[in-house]
Design an enzyme around this catalytic site. Structure first.
Site, PDB file in Angstrom:
ATOM      1  CB  CYS A   2       7.507   8.612   1.875  1.00  0.00           C
ATOM      2  SG  CYS A   2       6.903   8.010   4.042  1.00  0.00           S
ATOM      3  N   GLY A  28       9.084   2.981  -0.403  1.00  0.00           N
ATOM      4  CA  GLY A  28       7.575   2.964  -0.094  1.00  0.00           C
ATOM      5  C   GLY A  28       6.784   2.247  -0.513  1.00  0.00           C
ATOM      6  CG  ASN A 101      11.108  11.186   2.031  1.00  0.00           C
ATOM      7  OD1 ASN A 101      10.910  10.906   3.229  1.00  0.00           O
ATOM      8  ND2 ASN A 101      11.839  11.189   1.321  1.00  0.00           N
ATOM      9  N   GLY A 102       9.854  12.314   5.123  1.00  0.00           N
ATOM     10  CA  GLY A 102      11.010  13.219   6.521  1.00  0.00           C
ATOM     11  C   GLY A 102      10.116  12.599   8.048  1.00  0.00           C
ATOM     12  CE1 TYR A 260      18.531  -2.146   2.478  1.00  0.00           C
ATOM     13  CE2 TYR A 260      16.367  -0.075   2.864  1.00  0.00           C
ATOM     14  CZ  TYR A 260      15.996  -1.684   2.301  1.00  0.00           C
ATOM     15  OH  TYR A 260      15.733  -2.327   2.987  1.00  0.00           O
ATOM     16  CB  THR A 308      20.756  -2.758  -1.128  1.00  0.00           C
ATOM     17  OG1 THR A 308      19.665  -2.737  -0.713  1.00  0.00           O
ATOM     18  CG2 THR A 308      21.370  -1.473  -0.678  1.00  0.00           C
ATOM     19  CG  ASP A 370      22.969  -7.733   4.640  1.00  0.00           C
ATOM     20  OD1 ASP A 370      22.433  -6.472   3.593  1.00  0.00           O
ATOM     21  OD2 ASP A 370      22.529  -7.874   4.916  1.00  0.00           O
TER      22      ASP A 370
END
Length: 504
Positions: A2, A28, A101-102, A260, A308, A370
């Site tokens: 997040c 997010g 976040n986590g 990423y 990415t 990728d």
């Protein structure tokens, strides 16, 4: 994964919070929320949707105050309803708004403790609400009306004793100030910055990524250290404290942030993400040259899977001395497929998100690049798309090693059996995604790509690649995780989403 942000300002912070959340929207896309304080009152707005969808003019006008926090949500489990969005709030002690976040890996144990021992009620399935209530309970145990910085730090120390997992958190204590802290392993990122206003006053910001500081004009001060808490009063006084024994800390940031999750223009624990990805491309190219001596006879163009992997693919093309081409047009109004809520949505969105340029692929031997291969859904769809565009042979290169194990620290890498590389050889993965040949990054090379940016980083959370979990895992945890995260479970939960009558 997040995104969180918190600001202590000298003027209203609602617009800065909005802009900051927009910058970290990539962390997010399921829900967004913001909480501010004005004259001892909490103002809260949160709902499912993107930042620009959740906050309308009427909401921004209501979000008054010079102190506030914000959150963008990426669900790994639980019901994806507005009630699960953050910030969360408890009214005791003092009134606390909280964003996280986590992921906690001892959440079930903590639920039991909170109910029977602390007599606290939980209203959602979110482990963030659990973390908030543990912090609130430990703060309440200080039994003081006049809250000192040390009272706050003592409460955070107790949080570290009770809560196991990965967490970067920001809390707003009504009438007092902002608290930010990071788990003892520093798995999830958290940065701290400040800026001077035209009037000579100082404002402060904490956020998941440094790019939020950059966008808002804050100067990067430092990363919040593993096991550290920072307390900024409403008046702008800054206090910090190492709440966990430094000699017992093994800093292990999540390596997938660099592969990423993070934006390329961010710095995570002193490492520029863009530069780390460029080095990933260098080492991956060297691996191809070593294992395929006649690669130049077989590859016509190198094409990244946007966006990415662009930095990675460009460096690979230069190292291999093969032409780099952009072969896809990306629809920027489609979210990141990796964080789509279920397999069907991910598969459907690939075609809506990317369109192959047949003028680039027709009659070519293509090396697609990728950042990683997780479920294989996206990779297979892209390869099918490129074949339909007329490519002769398609080779696929992943900047990350094979992902064989679930993530337990806040990234929705699903039950092990849904990971395409779990229990399979590289050749079997290649066949399943429909490629003619596959190349994976070596683990040592991935680590080297990041460590070159900061030699002080000696360990990383590489659990999705090697199955080693720094926090340890209790027996039966993965069975329960599989029940929560498999596609069938998510499909069931998606039917429970509340409608738009839910309003905060």
């Amino acid at each position: 994964m997040c995104g969180i942000i918190g600001i202590v300002g000298q003027s209203p912070v609602n617009q800065q919070l909005f802009d900051g959340l927009t910058v970290i929207q990539h962390r997010g896309q399921d829900a967004a929320g913001m909480a501010t304080e004005t004259e001892g009152r909490l103002i809260l707005r949160k709902h499912n949707g993107l930042v620009r969808e959740v906050f309308r003019t009427r909401h921004m006008r209501n979000l008054k105050g010079n102190v506030g926090i914000g959150h963008v949500r990426y669900p790994t489990a639980g019901t994806p309803s507005p009630a699960e969005s953050q910030p969360f709030y408890v009214n005791s002690p003092f009134g606390i708004a909280f964003a996280h976040n986590g992921n906690l890996i001892n959440a079930e144990k903590l639920k039991t403790q909170l109910f029977f021992q602390d007599q606290r009620h939980l209203n959602t399935e979110s482990d963030s609400e659990i973390l908030l209530n543990v912090f609130a309970q430990e703060l309440s145990n200080r039994k003081t009306v006049t809250l000192s910085p040390q009272d706050i730090f003592d409460a955070v120390c107790k949080v570290y004793d009770r809560c196991t997992g990965a967490y970067a958190a920001v809390a707003m204590i009504i009438g007092h100030g902002l608290v930010a802290f990071r788990d003892i392993h520093g798995i999830r990122p958290l940065v701290f910055g400040g800026k001077e206003t035209e009037a000579g006053e100082v404002e402060y910001c904490v956020a998941s990524e440094s790019v939020a500081l950059d966008a808002l004009g804050f100067e990067f001060i430092r990363n919040v250290a593993p096991g550290e808490a920072i307390y900024i009063t409403n008046d702008g006084d800054v206090h910090s404290y190492q709440c966990y024994d430094p000699s017992a800390i093994l800093h292990t940031p999540c390596i997938f942030e660099y592969v990423y999750l993070a934006r390329p223009d961010s710095r995570i624990d002193g490492v520029y993400v863009h530069k780390a990805r460029v080095r990933m491309g260098k080492y991956l190219a060297e691996n191809i040259k070593k294992n395929w001596p006649d690669y130049k006879k077989n590859i016509d163009i190198v094409v990244p899977v946007p966006s990415t992997s662009r930095s990675i693919a460009l460096r690979m093309a230069r190292k291999l001395k093969i032409e780099y081409r952009d072969g896809f047009v990306k629809n920027r109004y489609i979210g990141r497929t990796f964080i789509m809520p279920d397999q069907a949505a991910r598969k459907k969105s690939v075609r809506a998100k990317l369109n192959a340029l047949d003028v680039e692929f027709k009659d070519k031997n293509v090396l697609l690049v990728d950042d990683s291969i997780v479920r294989g859904t996206t990779s297979k769809e892209i390869i099918d798309m490129v074949r339909a565009a007329g490519a002769k042979n398609i080779y696929f290169a992943s900047a990350a090693p094979p992902i064989r194990y679930p993530n337990v620290y806040g990234i929705d890498m699903p039950a092990a059996e849904e990971l395409i590389a779990h229990g399979r050889t590289e050749e079997e993965v290649c066949q399943l995604i429909g490629a003619d040949r596959i190349f994976y990054q070596e683990m040592d090379d991935l680590v080297r790509s990041i460590r070159k940016g900061n030699s002080d980083l000696t360990h990383f959370d590489c659990s999705v690649f090697n199955g080693h979990y720094i926090t340890g895992i209790e027996d039966g945890y993965f069975d329960e995780l599989a029940k929560q995260r498999n596609n069938a479970a998510k499909a069931t939960r998606s039917n429970l989403i509340l409608d738009d009558e839910y309003e905060i």
